[in-house]
Write a protein that holds these residues in place. Structure first.
Motif, PDB file in Angstrom:
ATOM      1  N   ALA A 198      26.690 -17.203  49.002  1.00 55.39           N
ATOM      2  CA  ALA A 198      25.939 -16.114  48.366  1.00 55.39           C
ATOM      3  C   ALA A 198      26.841 -14.901  48.208  1.00 55.39           C
ATOM      4  O   ALA A 198      27.439 -14.430  49.182  1.00 55.39           O
ATOM      5  CB  ALA A 198      24.712 -15.753  49.194  1.00 55.39           C
ATOM      6  N   TYR A 199      26.951 -14.404  46.986  1.00 59.04           N
ATOM      7  CA  TYR A 199      27.739 -13.209  46.665  1.00 59.04           C
ATOM      8  C   TYR A 199      26.758 -12.111  46.277  1.00 59.04           C
ATOM      9  O   TYR A 199      25.924 -12.293  45.380  1.00 59.04           O
ATOM     10  CB  TYR A 199      28.697 -13.500  45.518  1.00 59.04           C
ATOM     11  CG  TYR A 199      29.468 -12.286  45.015  1.00 59.04           C
ATOM     12  CD1 TYR A 199      30.691 -11.952  45.566  1.00 59.04           C
ATOM     13  CD2 TYR A 199      28.968 -11.504  43.976  1.00 59.04           C
ATOM     14  CE1 TYR A 199      31.410 -10.856  45.100  1.00 59.04           C
ATOM     15  CE2 TYR A 199      29.677 -10.408  43.512  1.00 59.04           C
ATOM     16  CZ  TYR A 199      30.900 -10.082  44.075  1.00 59.04           C
ATOM     17  OH  TYR A 199      31.603  -9.002  43.611  1.00 59.04           O
ATOM     18  N   PHE A 240      17.091 -11.028  53.514  1.00 57.40           N
ATOM     19  CA  PHE A 240      17.051 -12.476  53.724  1.00 57.40           C
ATOM     20  C   PHE A 240      16.250 -12.744  54.995  1.00 57.40           C
ATOM     21  O   PHE A 240      16.601 -12.255  56.074  1.00 57.40           O
ATOM     22  CB  PHE A 240      18.458 -13.042  53.884  1.00 57.40           C
ATOM     23  CG  PHE A 240      19.240 -13.138  52.602  1.00 57.40           C
ATOM     24  CD1 PHE A 240      19.466 -14.370  51.995  1.00 57.40           C
ATOM     25  CD2 PHE A 240      19.750 -12.001  52.001  1.00 57.40           C
ATOM     26  CE1 PHE A 240      20.189 -14.465  50.824  1.00 57.40           C
ATOM     27  CE2 PHE A 240      20.476 -12.082  50.820  1.00 57.40           C
ATOM     28  CZ  PHE A 240      20.697 -13.322  50.230  1.00 57.40           C
ATOM     29  N   THR A 255      30.342 -17.730  54.015  1.00 58.28           N
ATOM     30  CA  THR A 255      28.970 -18.122  53.688  1.00 58.28           C
ATOM     31  C   THR A 255      28.270 -16.975  52.960  1.00 58.28           C
ATOM     32  O   THR A 255      27.670 -17.170  51.903  1.00 58.28           O
ATOM     33  CB  THR A 255      28.202 -18.498  54.965  1.00 58.28           C
ATOM     34  OG1 THR A 255      28.874 -19.598  55.597  1.00 58.28           O
ATOM     35  CG2 THR A 255      26.780 -18.919  54.626  1.00 58.28           C
ATOM     36  N   ILE A 256      28.359 -15.773  53.510  1.00 57.87           N
ATOM     37  CA  ILE A 256      27.808 -14.582  52.853  1.00 57.87           C
ATOM     38  C   ILE A 256      28.959 -13.622  52.563  1.00 57.87           C
ATOM     39  O   ILE A 256      29.731 -13.276  53.457  1.00 57.87           O
ATOM     40  CB  ILE A 256      26.772 -13.874  53.743  1.00 57.87           C
ATOM     41  CG1 ILE A 256      25.643 -14.836  54.132  1.00 57.87           C
ATOM     42  CG2 ILE A 256      26.216 -12.636  53.041  1.00 57.87           C
ATOM     43  CD1 ILE A 256      24.858 -15.391  52.973  1.00 57.87           C
ATOM     44  N   TYR A 257      29.064 -13.190  51.307  1.00 57.24           N
ATOM     45  CA  TYR A 257      30.088 -12.215  50.916  1.00 57.24           C
ATOM     46  C   TYR A 257      29.381 -11.027  50.281  1.00 57.24           C
ATOM     47  O   TYR A 257      28.798 -11.134  49.205  1.00 57.24           O
ATOM     48  CB  TYR A 257      31.064 -12.838  49.921  1.00 57.24           C
ATOM     49  CG  TYR A 257      32.252 -11.957  49.562  1.00 57.24           C
ATOM     50  CD1 TYR A 257      33.498 -12.187  50.133  1.00 57.24           C
ATOM     51  CD2 TYR A 257      32.120 -10.911  48.659  1.00 57.24           C
ATOM     52  CE1 TYR A 257      34.591 -11.396  49.811  1.00 57.24           C
ATOM     53  CE2 TYR A 257      33.199 -10.109  48.329  1.00 57.24           C
ATOM     54  CZ  TYR A 257      34.441 -10.355  48.910  1.00 57.24           C
ATOM     55  OH  TYR A 257      35.512  -9.569  48.578  1.00 57.24           O
ATOM     56  N   ALA A 258      29.421  -9.899  50.993  1.00 53.38           N
ATOM     57  CA  ALA A 258      28.833  -8.667  50.470  1.00 53.38           C
ATOM     58  C   ALA A 258      29.949  -7.835  49.869  1.00 53.38           C
ATOM     59  O   ALA A 258      30.874  -7.414  50.568  1.00 53.38           O
ATOM     60  CB  ALA A 258      28.134  -7.902  51.584  1.00 53.38           C
ATOM     61  N   PHE A 306      19.615  -9.528  57.377  1.00 52.81           N
ATOM     62  CA  PHE A 306      19.337 -10.933  57.665  1.00 52.81           C
ATOM     63  C   PHE A 306      18.444 -10.990  58.893  1.00 52.81           C
ATOM     64  O   PHE A 306      18.802 -10.493  59.959  1.00 52.81           O
ATOM     65  CB  PHE A 306      20.634 -11.702  57.918  1.00 52.81           C
ATOM     66  CG  PHE A 306      21.411 -11.997  56.665  1.00 52.81           C
ATOM     67  CD1 PHE A 306      21.190 -13.169  55.949  1.00 52.81           C
ATOM     68  CD2 PHE A 306      22.335 -11.094  56.185  1.00 52.81           C
ATOM     69  CE1 PHE A 306      21.886 -13.432  54.786  1.00 52.81           C
ATOM     70  CE2 PHE A 306      23.041 -11.343  55.026  1.00 52.81           C
ATOM     71  CZ  PHE A 306      22.815 -12.520  54.322  1.00 52.81           C
ATOM     72  N   GLN A 351      31.057 -16.456  58.445  1.00 57.67           N
ATOM     73  CA  GLN A 351      29.627 -16.524  58.158  1.00 57.67           C
ATOM     74  C   GLN A 351      29.107 -15.261  57.477  1.00 57.67           C
ATOM     75  O   GLN A 351      28.343 -15.329  56.524  1.00 57.67           O
ATOM     76  CB  GLN A 351      28.851 -16.795  59.449  1.00 57.67           C
ATOM     77  CG  GLN A 351      29.228 -18.103  60.112  1.00 57.67           C
ATOM     78  CD  GLN A 351      29.255 -19.260  59.130  1.00 57.67           C
ATOM     79  OE1 GLN A 351      28.233 -19.618  58.543  1.00 57.67           O
ATOM     80  NE2 GLN A 351      30.425 -19.839  58.912  1.00 57.67           N
ATOM     81  N   LEU A 352      29.500 -14.096  57.950  1.00 55.00           N
ATOM     82  CA  LEU A 352      29.001 -12.828  57.414  1.00 55.00           C
ATOM     83  C   LEU A 352      30.199 -11.927  57.140  1.00 55.00           C
ATOM     84  O   LEU A 352      30.919 -11.543  58.074  1.00 55.00           O
ATOM     85  CB  LEU A 352      28.055 -12.158  58.407  1.00 55.00           C
ATOM     86  CG  LEU A 352      26.819 -12.965  58.812  1.00 55.00           C
ATOM     87  CD1 LEU A 352      26.101 -12.282  59.972  1.00 55.00           C
ATOM     88  CD2 LEU A 352      25.872 -13.138  57.637  1.00 55.00           C
TER      89      LEU A 352
END
Length: 301
Positions: A62-63, A71, A84-87, A96, A108-109
């Motif tokens: 998820a971008y 979430f 896994t998560i790219y902000a 989250f 992961q984050l």
């Protein structure tokens, strides 16, 4: 998504300039050469709840770029991506809540550049790398962290222990691995594949609802279990290309083991062990939606 920019982003869902709510979705086997193998969100708000993201490859599952995001109660399983998560830069205020990250590769984050987001009441377990950047974590079960007060994760930029975190095997309902001992058999009429591990001793149909990673270390191959005997597993779809004789597999059902009982595809069952994540969430979190007996406190994950 493997074209030229922006056609190499958002392999599953691409969202731009429109607020979105995703509920009760299952997203599997998507790929993006650039960002957002399953989900690419730019310049808009998004709420994602009760969804499963499994078996994705590429860069980030998820971008997220632009507006805040929420979430809640999501599962991220067996994804093979660097993050896994790219902000992205400018995306802060991601929350989250009650989400589980298990069996994934990579970070992961990850919050890019300045600012931070939060993870509360989450489980991060059985991933190849749990180091995170730009997230404040509270009341989470984080493998390798040592837990609050004994924090052993590298203190990266804006990575903070906000208290209530633990580092203990969460005791998922199903967490096992093995090796297939026969080539798979696919039935086109039912769209199911039968997989065999002659060395297994699975309780009958206790794997129903679990996800199987058909290509550990490689990614891109997951399947949902619909039935099982002691040595055979039936999964949805054609899994003959990956689940061949001699190849390894992993299986996960991230519902928590409970002596009092838990939901499964076989109805309400009780376990011989009790997950440490039960009644371990933030005491201020709402718990009234949990069925009795609920301990008067929400669970992690």
């Amino acid at each position: 998504a493997n074209g030229s920019p922006p056609d190499n982003d958002g392999g599953g869902i691409y969202v731009s300039a429109a607020d979105v709510i995703l509920r009760h979705c299952v997203l599997t086997h998507s790929h993006a050469d650039n960002f957002g193998s399953a989900l690419y969100v730019s310049g808009t708000r998004i709420t994602v709840s009760d969804c499963i993201f499994a078996g994705h490859t590429g860069n980030a599952v998820a971008y997220l770029s632009g507006e805040p995001a929420l979430f809640v109660r999501n599962q991220f399983l067996f994804n093979a991506t660097p993050n896994t998560i790219y902000a992205a830069s400018g995306r802060v205020g991601i929350q989250f809540l009650h989400s589980t990250f298990a069996g994934n590769q990579g970070y992961q984050l990850y919050q890019h550049h300045s600012g931070y987001s939060t993870a509360t009441n989450c489980i991060l377990w059985g991933n190849t790398n749990t180091v995170m950047t730009g997230f404040h974590l509270s009341h989470c079960n984080i493998e390798g962290s040592g837990g609050s007060g004994v924090w052993t994760l590298p203190i990266g930029r804006d990575l903070a222990d906000e208290g209530g975190n633990i580092d203990t095997n969460p005791l998922f309902g199903v967490s096992l691995s093995g090796t297939w001992t026969q080539d798979p058999a696919y039935d086109a009429g039912t769209d199911r594949t039968t997989l065999t591990d002659a060395n297994a001793a699975f309780p009958a149909n206790r794997l129903r609802g679990a996800w199987i990673n058909l290509a550990p270390g490689a990614g891109g191959g997951v399947a949902l279990v619909v039935a099982n005997s002691a040595t055979q597993v039936s999964v949805l779809g054609n899994a003959t290309a990956l689940a061949t004789n001699g190849t390894a597999y992993e299986a996960l059902d991230v519902h928590l083991q409970s002596k009092q009982g838990r939901w499964s595809r076989n109805g309400w069952i009780s376990d011989p062990a009790q997950s440490p994540c039960i009644d371990a969430a933030d005491p201020a979190s709402a718990w009234d939606a949990e069925l009795a007996p609920n301990g008067g406190r929400a669970n992690m994950g």
